[in-house]
Design a protein around this motif. Structure first.
Motif, mmCIF file in Angstrom:
data_model
loop_
_atom_site.group_PDB
_atom_site.id
_atom_site.type_symbol
_atom_site.label_atom_id
_atom_site.label_comp_id
_atom_site.label_asym_id
_atom_site.label_seq_id
_atom_site.Cartn_x
_atom_site.Cartn_y
_atom_site.Cartn_z
ATOM 1 N N LEU A 156 -0.060 -1.704 -1.823
ATOM 2 C CA LEU A 156 1.390 -1.771 -2.073
ATOM 3 C C LEU A 156 2.156 -1.466 -0.793
ATOM 4 O O LEU A 156 1.633 -0.829 0.132
ATOM 5 C CB LEU A 156 1.783 -0.792 -3.179
ATOM 6 C CG LEU A 156 1.206 -1.064 -4.577
ATOM 7 C CD1 LEU A 156 1.731 -0.049 -5.577
ATOM 8 C CD2 LEU A 156 1.517 -2.481 -5.059
ATOM 9 N N ASP A 157 3.409 -1.909 -0.760
ATOM 10 C CA ASP A 157 4.248 -1.738 0.426
ATOM 11 C C ASP A 157 5.252 -0.598 0.161
ATOM 12 O O ASP A 157 6.175 -0.761 -0.645
ATOM 13 C CB ASP A 157 4.984 -3.059 0.681
ATOM 14 C CG ASP A 157 6.020 -2.941 1.785
ATOM 15 O OD1 ASP A 157 6.154 -1.846 2.369
ATOM 16 O OD2 ASP A 157 6.702 -3.953 2.049
ATOM 17 N N PRO A 158 5.079 0.558 0.830
ATOM 18 C CA PRO A 158 5.924 1.722 0.536
ATOM 19 C C PRO A 158 7.410 1.481 0.800
ATOM 20 O O PRO A 158 8.260 2.156 0.225
ATOM 21 C CB PRO A 158 5.401 2.809 1.476
ATOM 22 C CG PRO A 158 4.118 2.318 2.013
ATOM 23 C CD PRO A 158 4.092 0.828 1.896
ATOM 24 N N ALA A 159 7.738 0.530 1.651
ATOM 25 C CA ALA A 159 9.161 0.277 1.929
ATOM 26 C C ALA A 159 9.822 -0.429 0.741
ATOM 27 O O ALA A 159 11.011 -0.262 0.494
ATOM 28 C CB ALA A 159 9.307 -0.581 3.178
ATOM 29 N N ARG A 160 9.040 -1.231 0.028
ATOM 30 C CA ARG A 160 9.625 -2.074 -1.005
ATOM 31 C C ARG A 160 9.263 -1.623 -2.420
ATOM 32 O O ARG A 160 9.950 -1.929 -3.376
ATOM 33 C CB ARG A 160 9.102 -3.504 -0.770
ATOM 34 C CG ARG A 160 9.835 -4.583 -1.494
ATOM 35 C CD ARG A 160 9.245 -5.951 -1.242
ATOM 36 N NE ARG A 160 8.080 -6.193 -2.066
ATOM 37 C CZ ARG A 160 6.863 -6.486 -1.614
ATOM 38 N NH1 ARG A 160 6.643 -6.583 -0.324
ATOM 39 N NH2 ARG A 160 5.856 -6.684 -2.438
ATOM 40 N N VAL A 174 -5.070 9.861 -8.289
ATOM 41 C CA VAL A 174 -4.157 8.719 -8.204
ATOM 42 C C VAL A 174 -2.867 9.151 -7.487
ATOM 43 O O VAL A 174 -2.360 8.445 -6.602
ATOM 44 C CB VAL A 174 -3.875 8.138 -9.609
ATOM 45 C CG1 VAL A 174 -2.881 6.991 -9.535
ATOM 46 C CG2 VAL A 174 -5.177 7.673 -10.257
ATOM 47 N N ALA A 175 -2.381 10.343 -7.832
ATOM 48 C CA ALA A 175 -1.203 10.866 -7.120
ATOM 49 C C ALA A 175 -1.523 11.034 -5.635
ATOM 50 O O ALA A 175 -0.701 10.700 -4.766
ATOM 51 C CB ALA A 175 -0.761 12.194 -7.739
ATOM 52 N N ALA A 176 -2.730 11.524 -5.341
ATOM 53 C CA ALA A 176 -3.127 11.723 -3.931
ATOM 54 C C ALA A 176 -3.143 10.382 -3.193
ATOM 55 O O ALA A 176 -2.747 10.300 -2.027
ATOM 56 C CB ALA A 176 -4.491 12.396 -3.862
ATOM 57 N N ALA A 177 -3.591 9.333 -3.868
ATOM 58 C CA ALA A 177 -3.627 8.006 -3.235
ATOM 59 C C ALA A 177 -2.205 7.523 -2.932
ATOM 60 O O ALA A 177 -1.958 6.879 -1.901
ATOM 61 C CB ALA A 177 -4.350 7.014 -4.134
ATOM 62 N N CYS A 178 -1.259 7.830 -3.818
ATOM 63 C CA CYS A 178 0.146 7.462 -3.553
ATOM 64 C C CYS A 178 0.651 8.214 -2.321
ATOM 65 O O CYS A 178 1.286 7.622 -1.443
ATOM 66 C CB CYS A 178 1.037 7.827 -4.742
ATOM 67 S SG CYS A 178 0.785 6.782 -6.175
ATOM 68 N N ARG A 179 0.368 9.505 -2.266
ATOM 69 C CA ARG A 179 0.841 10.305 -1.115
ATOM 70 C C ARG A 179 0.233 9.770 0.178
ATOM 71 O O ARG A 179 0.913 9.623 1.187
ATOM 72 C CB ARG A 179 0.488 11.783 -1.299
ATOM 73 C CG ARG A 179 1.288 12.496 -2.384
ATOM 74 C CD ARG A 179 1.140 14.012 -2.270
ATOM 75 N NE ARG A 179 -0.236 14.442 -2.415
ATOM 76 C CZ ARG A 179 -0.825 14.735 -3.584
ATOM 77 N NH1 ARG A 179 -0.124 14.659 -4.708
ATOM 78 N NH2 ARG A 179 -2.091 15.099 -3.633
ATOM 79 N N ALA A 180 -1.082 9.458 0.122
ATOM 80 C CA ALA A 180 -1.771 8.984 1.331
ATOM 81 C C ALA A 180 -1.147 7.684 1.832
ATOM 82 O O ALA A 180 -1.053 7.449 3.034
ATOM 83 C CB ALA A 180 -3.252 8.790 1.038
ATOM 84 N N GLY A 182 1.955 6.866 1.353
ATOM 85 C CA GLY A 182 3.401 7.053 1.584
ATOM 86 C C GLY A 182 4.250 6.403 0.510
ATOM 87 O O GLY A 182 5.409 6.029 0.751
ATOM 88 N N LEU A 183 3.686 6.262 -0.704
ATOM 89 C CA LEU A 183 4.424 5.623 -1.804
ATOM 90 C C LEU A 183 5.215 6.667 -2.583
ATOM 91 O O LEU A 183 4.680 7.729 -2.918
ATOM 92 C CB LEU A 183 3.443 4.952 -2.768
ATOM 93 C CG LEU A 183 2.711 3.713 -2.267
ATOM 94 C CD1 LEU A 183 1.458 3.455 -3.106
ATOM 95 C CD2 LEU A 183 3.647 2.499 -2.316
ATOM 96 N N ARG A 184 6.461 6.364 -2.876
ATOM 97 C CA ARG A 184 7.225 7.226 -3.784
ATOM 98 C C ARG A 184 6.673 7.004 -5.184
ATOM 99 O O ARG A 184 6.493 5.865 -5.590
ATOM 100 C CB ARG A 184 8.713 6.844 -3.745
ATOM 101 C CG ARG A 184 9.397 7.281 -2.459
ATOM 102 C CD ARG A 184 10.641 6.514 -2.182
ATOM 103 N NE ARG A 184 10.323 5.211 -1.608
ATOM 104 C CZ ARG A 184 11.237 4.356 -1.141
ATOM 105 N NH1 ARG A 184 12.514 4.660 -1.195
ATOM 106 N NH2 ARG A 184 10.865 3.206 -0.622
#
Ligand SMILES: Nc1nc2c([nH]c(=O)n2[C@H]2C[C@H](O)[C@@H](COP(=O)(O)OP(=O)(O)OP(=O)(O)O)O2)c(=O)[nH]1
Length: 313
Positions: A156-160, A174-180, A182-184
Motif C-alpha cells: 500500500l502507498d502511505p501517502a494515498r 498486523v498493526a506492527a506491519a502498518c507502523r513499519a 508508515g501507514l495510518r
C-alpha cells in the motif's frame, strides 16, 4: 415579524502546496468577516463562474499567481451567526509565480504539522481534519490469513492510503506491519488497543457507538471515526465529537445484500452541512474519488478494488 434570512455566499479557497509539505496561508484583514484569522487564500465566486476559474482569478488578484490548476478537495457548508457560507476548498495542482500579498495581507508557507497552531475561522475545522487524512481508506479482507494481509499492507502507498483493521484489530503483528510501512491505521471499537498500538484512529461500529454513548467518549487522543448509515447516526457521531465518518452503502454490495443503497444523491443529501469528514463506502472503488468529492465526501473506502490485486483473494 420573522427574522430576515441570513446572507448566503459561495467561496472558493485554495490549498496550495510547495512540494516540501508546506501550505500557503494568508491572514484575513482585521476589518473583514473573520478578520485577523488565517485562511486558505480565495474569495467569493461570481454568479455562473466555474470553480476552477474562480480560484485562478482570486489567486491572481490576492497572491499574483498565474496558470493555476486545481481539483476538488472538500466542500464545507457553515452557518456563522451573521452569514451562511458554502466553501469549496480545492487542491492546487499547478501554478506559476511566487505567492505574495498583493492586498497587503501577510502570506506564509506553513508546514502541515504547524497548521494546528494557527487560528482559522470555525468553518475550517473539517479541512484541518481532512488535511491529515488519506483519500483512500482500505479495509483488508477477512478471508485472507495474517501473512497474506501483512504482504498486502507492504504494497500500500502511505501517502494515498490508510487502513481500517476491522477484523484484524486485535492482531499486534498486523498493526506492527502498518507502523513499519508508515501507514495510518484505525482500530475497531477498542480504545485501549488503539492507544497501545499507536493507531491513528479509532473507528466505532454501531455497537461501539452505543457503548461510547453509555460509558462516555473513549479515552483516545487520535482521530475519532464512526460508521454511519443514516442521518440519526451522523447526529450521534457529531454529538460524540467525532472527526470523521464512513457513510454506507452508496451502492449495492455482495457483502450486505439486504442494505438499501443510498445512491450518490442520497449520500450527498445526508452529509450536506455536517461538519464531519466523510468517506463513501459500499460498492465504490478508488476510481470513484472524483465522483465522491463532487458529492461532498473527502475520500473513498472499501475492500475490493482497494486491496493490492497481486495478493490472491
Ligand atoms: N478565502 C477563505 N475564506 C474563508 C475561509 N474560511 C472561512 O470561513 N472563510 C469565509 C470568510 C468569509 O466570510 C468568506 C470569504 O469571503 P471574502 O470576503 O474573503 O471574499 P472576497 O475575497 O471575494 O472579498 P471581497 O473582496 O468581496 O470583500 O469565507 C478560508 O479558509 N479561506
Amino acid at each position: 415579524m420573522p427574522a430576515a434570512p441570513l446572507p448566503e455566499i459561495v467561496v472558493v479557497a485554495g490549498i496550495i502546496p510547495d512540494g516540501d509539505d508546506r501550505l500557503c496561508l494568508s491572514r484575513r484583514p482585521e476589518h473583514k468577516h473573520q478578520g485577523g484569522l488565517w485562511e486558505f487564500p480565495g474569495g467569493k465566486v461570481e454568479p455562473g463562474e466555474p470553480l476552477e476559474r474562480a480560484l485562478a482569478r482570486e489567486l491572481h488578484e490576492e497572491l499574483g499567481l498565474e496558470e493555476v490548476r486545481s481539483r476538488p478537495f472538500l466542500t464545507v457548508r457553515h452557518r456563522y451567526p451573521d452569514l451562511h457560507v458554502t466553501l469549496h476548498f480545492r487542491e492546487v495542482t499547478a501554478f506559476t509565480g511566487e505567492p505574495h500579498g498583493r492586498e497587503g495581507q501577510p502570506v506564509e508557507w506553513v508546514p502541515r504539522s504547524g497548521l494546528s497552531a494557527r487560528a482559522f475561522p470555525a468553518a475550517n475545522r473539517p479541512v484541518a481534519v481532512a488535511l491529515q487524512l488519506p483519500p483512500e481508506w482500505v479495509i483488508p479482507p477477512e478471508t485472507l490469513d495474517e501473512a497474506q494481509v501483512i504482504a498486502g499492507l507492504s504494497r500500500l502507498d502511505p501517502a494515498r492510503q490508510g487502513v481500517y483493521l476491522r477484523g484484524w484489530s486485535d492482531r499486534p503483528a498486523v498493526a506492527a506491519a502498518c507502523r513499519a510501512r508508515g501507514l495510518r491505521f484505525w482500530i475497531r471499537d477498542d480504545a485501549g488497543a488503539a492507544r497501545r498500538e499507536g493507531a491513528f484512529g479509532l473507528h466505532l461500529s454501531g455497537e461501539g457507538l452505543t457503548r461510547a454513548e453509555r460509558d462516555g467518549a473513549p479515552g483516545f487522543d487520535g482521530l475519532l471515526s464512526v460508521a454511519c448509515h443514516d442521518a440519526a447516526q451522523i447526529e450521534r457521531a457529531m454529538a460524540l465529537g467525532a472527526d470523521m465518518a464512513t457513510l454506507s452503502p452508496v451502492r449495492a454490495t455482495p457483502t450486505h445484500p439486504e442494505a438499501v443503497p443510498l445512491g450518490w444523491e442520497g449520500f450527498a443529501d445526508l452529509i450536506a452541512g455536517n461538519p464531519l469528514v466523510f468517506y463513501a463506502l459500499g460498492g465504490v472503488g478508488p476510481d470513484d474519488l472524483t465522483t465522491a468529492r463532487a458529492h461532498g465526501a473527502y475520500g473513498v473506502a472499501g475492500i475490493r478494488g482497494f486491496w493490492p490485486a497481486c495478493v490472491d483473494l
